[in-house]
Motif scaffolding. Structure first.
Motif, short mmCIF file in Angstrom:
data_model
loop_
_atom_site.label_atom_id
_atom_site.label_comp_id
_atom_site.label_asym_id
_atom_site.label_seq_id
_atom_site.Cartn_x
_atom_site.Cartn_y
_atom_site.Cartn_z
N THR A 1 2.16 11.65 -10.99
CA THR A 1 1.43 12.89 -11.27
C THR A 1 2.35 14.08 -11.00
N ALA B 1 1.53 4.03 -2.96
CA ALA B 1 1.39 5.45 -2.66
C ALA B 1 2.52 6.22 -3.31
N CYS B 2 3.74 5.68 -3.17
CA CYS B 2 4.87 6.36 -3.78
C CYS B 2 4.68 6.38 -5.28
N GLN C 1 -6.32 6.88 -8.22
CA GLN C 1 -4.99 7.48 -8.20
C GLN C 1 -3.92 6.51 -8.70
N TYR D 1 -9.47 17.93 -9.13
CA TYR D 1 -8.35 18.78 -8.76
C TYR D 1 -7.05 18.00 -8.61
N GLY D 2 -7.15 16.70 -8.41
CA GLY D 2 -5.95 15.87 -8.34
C GLY D 2 -5.42 15.52 -9.72
N ASP E 1 -6.73 13.42 -11.69
CA ASP E 1 -6.91 11.98 -11.91
C ASP E 1 -7.97 11.68 -12.96
N ALA F 1 0.83 -1.20 0.00
CA ALA F 1 0.00 0.00 0.00
C ALA F 1 0.87 1.25 0.00
N LEU G 1 3.95 1.40 -1.00
CA LEU G 1 4.71 1.47 -2.25
C LEU G 1 3.84 2.04 -3.36
N SER H 1 2.06 8.88 -6.56
CA SER H 1 2.37 10.29 -6.38
C SER H 1 3.48 10.74 -7.33
N ARG I 1 -12.19 15.86 -5.64
CA ARG I 1 -10.84 15.40 -5.31
C ARG I 1 -10.17 14.84 -6.55
N ASP J 1 -13.92 7.10 -0.60
CA ASP J 1 -12.49 7.28 -0.32
C ASP J 1 -11.66 6.20 -0.99
N GLU J 2 -12.19 4.98 -0.97
CA GLU J 2 -11.47 3.88 -1.61
C GLU J 2 -11.41 4.11 -3.12
N VAL K 1 -11.35 6.97 -4.72
CA VAL K 1 -10.35 7.99 -5.02
C VAL K 1 -8.97 7.34 -5.04
N GLN K 2 -8.74 6.51 -4.03
CA GLN K 2 -7.43 5.87 -3.93
C GLN K 2 -7.16 4.95 -5.13
#
Lengths: 290, 401
Positions: free
Chosen positions: B30, B23-24, B104, B123-124, B126, B19, B21, B27, B120, B97-98, B100-101
């Motif tokens: 983008t 995330a890295c 991403q 503006y992200g 995505d 999880a 990883l 991010s 979200r 929330d899930e 969005v994740q």
């Protein structure tokens, strides 16, 4: 001769000439698993705990700061939930130990081989069923109009903290019974006889002879019950009513708030608790035999 | 046994690691834009429709992409595959929330996003703006769903409206004799139903408390339940803390809510129409629902296309398919919500369906405060001193204690 057996014959001779090759081939998968998946993920977890994130889009910002850990220590919410979770894990461990010791003693030393086999099967059977099914079964059992309500004349457990402890104790019981059973099984019957011959009563024999020999088994079992309870967040959602555990707060930060760095910092808490627990056990000497 | 336990522990740690990883990964792919709430990042829009890519990866709410596996007669995925040649893979998201994740990660082509996820995602960076000219069925979608603050920015649509519904007040008719008409019923600290009241287990439920306060305590000056100043947020949290003493349990999984009402452990609380329909169909207990006098919070879902979609043509085909009159009617009836497509009302198996759900009733729809993502830049445009969603999450967790 088939092609396959020719091939295996060649391979066999290769390994005979170079035994280190076989050793390396054998070790690569487990070592890769250990280093990459286990240690690697722990390092990634720890490093990301120092990052922060953009509050709106949730994207991780790679700027190092100790803010997450500062929040961890200062925020009373995290303290309350950590203490509650620790209490649940300890209570579950104690309950499981209290149930497992007499049961395992009976299985190992009293029961006939046939009964013993039946009991081993009975204890491990719940492991075959899905975790969710078992947790939902308890939800039904302790519901306001459920079987427990009917049996106790309106005194069902209801949803809340006690229900969480009881359900987790049920879920993890096999993990305690089996190591304790194995420990009792390893104590030779002759020791019990010698103790009786030397004049010790049943209780003294258990206390002075069996208990020290079985303690490592209880310790091993308690590692499972303690660490599994510490990390659980699903049972509490099913039978916990309004309570939350550390796992829920971590999940909330990770998924709901999408704050992975803070979730990573929070995940360090159960990790530290388990390490402390292991150190405490080591001091008692229970881990010397492992 | 020992091995089993260790493996389990190891896999839990590994999952956490993966999880972080991911995330890295997400991010770093983008740009490091810093969204201020003024303008979304510049993402190109598809100008003309090409040939389908043969595959489509969707994130959807359970019930939005049925392929006949839940109920043989409920299948609009296979006909889509036959018609377009796009093979559909669906990943169900449990919460906004899930979703969005998941979006991403950039591994999906599109998502059925609720209003508390859409901004979200926009503006992200995505999701990409949607060229509504390429979606013929868009023309006949209810006007009050177009160019809304939760699905568009500066007049540019970022998705195709799918359907909408209200969070309703539901009660067990056998226990709660007098039909409640106000959300006050679930915020009454002396409620006769204390211990059997339920609430939605998400920070977004703070908006329900804020909506009630906007009517019961006008002094607080709450005009929009998603645009709360620090003081207003604290007032809502106070109300929720007080409510907590009367709550039996919170729900987020709708099957748990169905079970709790059928078992009698919950008798009053916030719910969805589809839950009430399921309970009444089971006939174990009978429940009533209403939109209380204060109005209600609700959802309005939008199909959005990923800015990194690998199969954009198939996604456009899907957005047109899911809002076509017949399919939109099927989805709406299965899920229990108002269809976005006005022509869907002629296609429903129950001829009164659209009336029941007030599908084309813009006055009814205006009573609903649709889920949206709270942000510092107040979503109702009233200023820049509002509390953002992460603050809501923290306060919500503290309230639960």
């Amino acid at each position: 001769m088939t092609d396959a057996s020719v091939a295996s014959g060649r391979r066999g001779s290769l390994f005979a000439r170079k035994p280190w090759l076989a050793a390396i081939l054998l070790l690569i998968p487990p070592m890769a698993w250990l280093v990459l998946a286990y240690l690697g993920s722990l390092v990634a977890l720890f490093v990301s705990a120092f990052w922060s994130r953009d509050s709106f889009t949730g994207h991780v910002v790679h700027v190092y700061s100790g803010d997450n850990f500062h929040q961890l220590v200062t925020d009373s919410l995290f303290r309350t939930v950590t203490l509650r979770t620790l209490g649940i894990a300890l209570a579950v461990t104690v309950i499981d130990a209290v149930i497992a010791v007499p049961l395992a003693l009976f299985m190992a030393k009293v029961a006939s081989p046939r009964v013993r086999l039946a009991l081993v099967v009975a204890v491990t059977t719940p492991l075959w069923a899905s975790y969710l099914v078992k947790a939902y079964a308890w939800r039904g059992l302790i519901a306001p109009n459920g079987p427990m309500d009917w049996l106790t004349g309106g005194h069902a457990l209801g949803y809340g903290l006690p229900a969480v402890i009881v359900t987790l104790a049920y879920l993890w019981l096999p993990y305690m019974v089996i190591p304790v059973f194995a420990a009792f099984d390893r104590v030779p019957d002759s020791l019990f006889e010698a103790s009786t011959d030397l004049g010790a009563g049943g209780w003294t024999t258990i206390r002075r002879v069996a208990a020290p020999l079985v303690f490592p088994g209880i310790a091993a079992g308690s590692i499972f019950t303690f660490s599994l309870s510490l990390g659980d967040y699903i049972t509490v959602q099913i039978v916990g009513g309004k309570t939350q555990m550390l796992g829920n707060v971590i999940y909330g930060q990770l998924v709901t708030a999408n704050n992975q760095p803070l979730a990573a910092a929070l995940s360090v808490v159960p990790l530290v608790l388990i390490v402390l627990y292991l150190i405490a056990l080591r001091r008692t000497g229970a881990l010397d035999e492992l | 046994m020992k091995f089993r336990g260790i493996k389990k522990a190891a896999s839990i740690v590994a999952v956490l690691g993966v999880a972080t990883l991911t995330a890295c990964g997400s991010s770093s792919t983008t740009n490091a834009e810093s969204p201020t709430g003024h303008n979304p990042p510049d993402v190109p829009m598809l100008q003309s429709l090409g040939k389908g890519e043969g595959e489509l990866n969707l994130i959807a709410w359970a019930g939005y992409a049925e392929d006949g596996s839940d109920d043989k007669s409920v299948d609009w995925v296979h006909p889509f595959e036959d018609q377009t040649g796009c093979k559909v893979n669906v990943k169900y998201g449990a919460t906004s929330d899930e979703m969005v994740q998941l979006m991403q990660t950039g591994q999906y082509d599109g998502v059925s996003a609720s209003g508390d996820a859409t901004l979200r995602l926009i503006y992200g960076g995505d999701v990409a703006p949607v060229n509504t000219d390429l979606v013929p069925n868009y023309k006949t979608i209810s006007d009050f769903l177009k160019d809304q603050p939760f699905n568009s920015v500066n007049g540019q649509m970022y998705g195709i409206p799918h359907g909408w519904g209200a969070n309703v007040l539901m009660w067990n008719k056998a226990v709660v004799k007098d039909a409640p008409t106000s959300w006050g019923a679930v915020f009454d600290s002396d409620s006769p139903y204390a211990g059997k009241i339920t609430a939605y287990d998400s920070p977004i439920y703070i908006a329900d408390a804020a909506l009630y306060l906007s009517k019961s305590q006008p002094d607080l000056g709450i005009t929009d339940p998603y645009s709360l100043t620090e003081k207003q947020l604290d007032a809502a949290i106070d109300l929720l803390s007080q409510q907590k003493s009367t709550i039996g349990e919170y729900w987020s999984d709708y099957t748990k809510e169905v079970q709790a009402f059928e078992a009698g452990s919950s008798v009053l609380g916030t719910s969805w129409q589809v839950i009430a329909n399921l309970i009444n169909a089971d006939k174990k207990v009978q429940v009533g629902t209403t939109i209380p006098t204060e109005g209600s919070t609700g959802w309005s879902d939008t199909w959005m296309i990923s800015s990194k979609a690998a199969h954009p043509n198939c996604m456009y085909e899907w957005m047109d398919w899911i809002t076509s009159p017949k399919v939109n009617a099927q989805v709406a009836e299965w899920f229990g919500e108002a269809p976005s497509q006005t022509l869907a009302c002629k296609e429903t198996s129950d001829p009164t369906f659209c009336d029941t759900y007030h599908a084309t009733d813009s006055a009814y729809a205006s009573q609903i405060h649709y889920w949206t993502t709270p942000q510092t830049q107040c979503v109702d445009g009233s200023g820049d001193d509002c509390t953002d969603y992460s603050e809501w999450v923290t306060k919500w967790q503290e309230m639960k204690g």
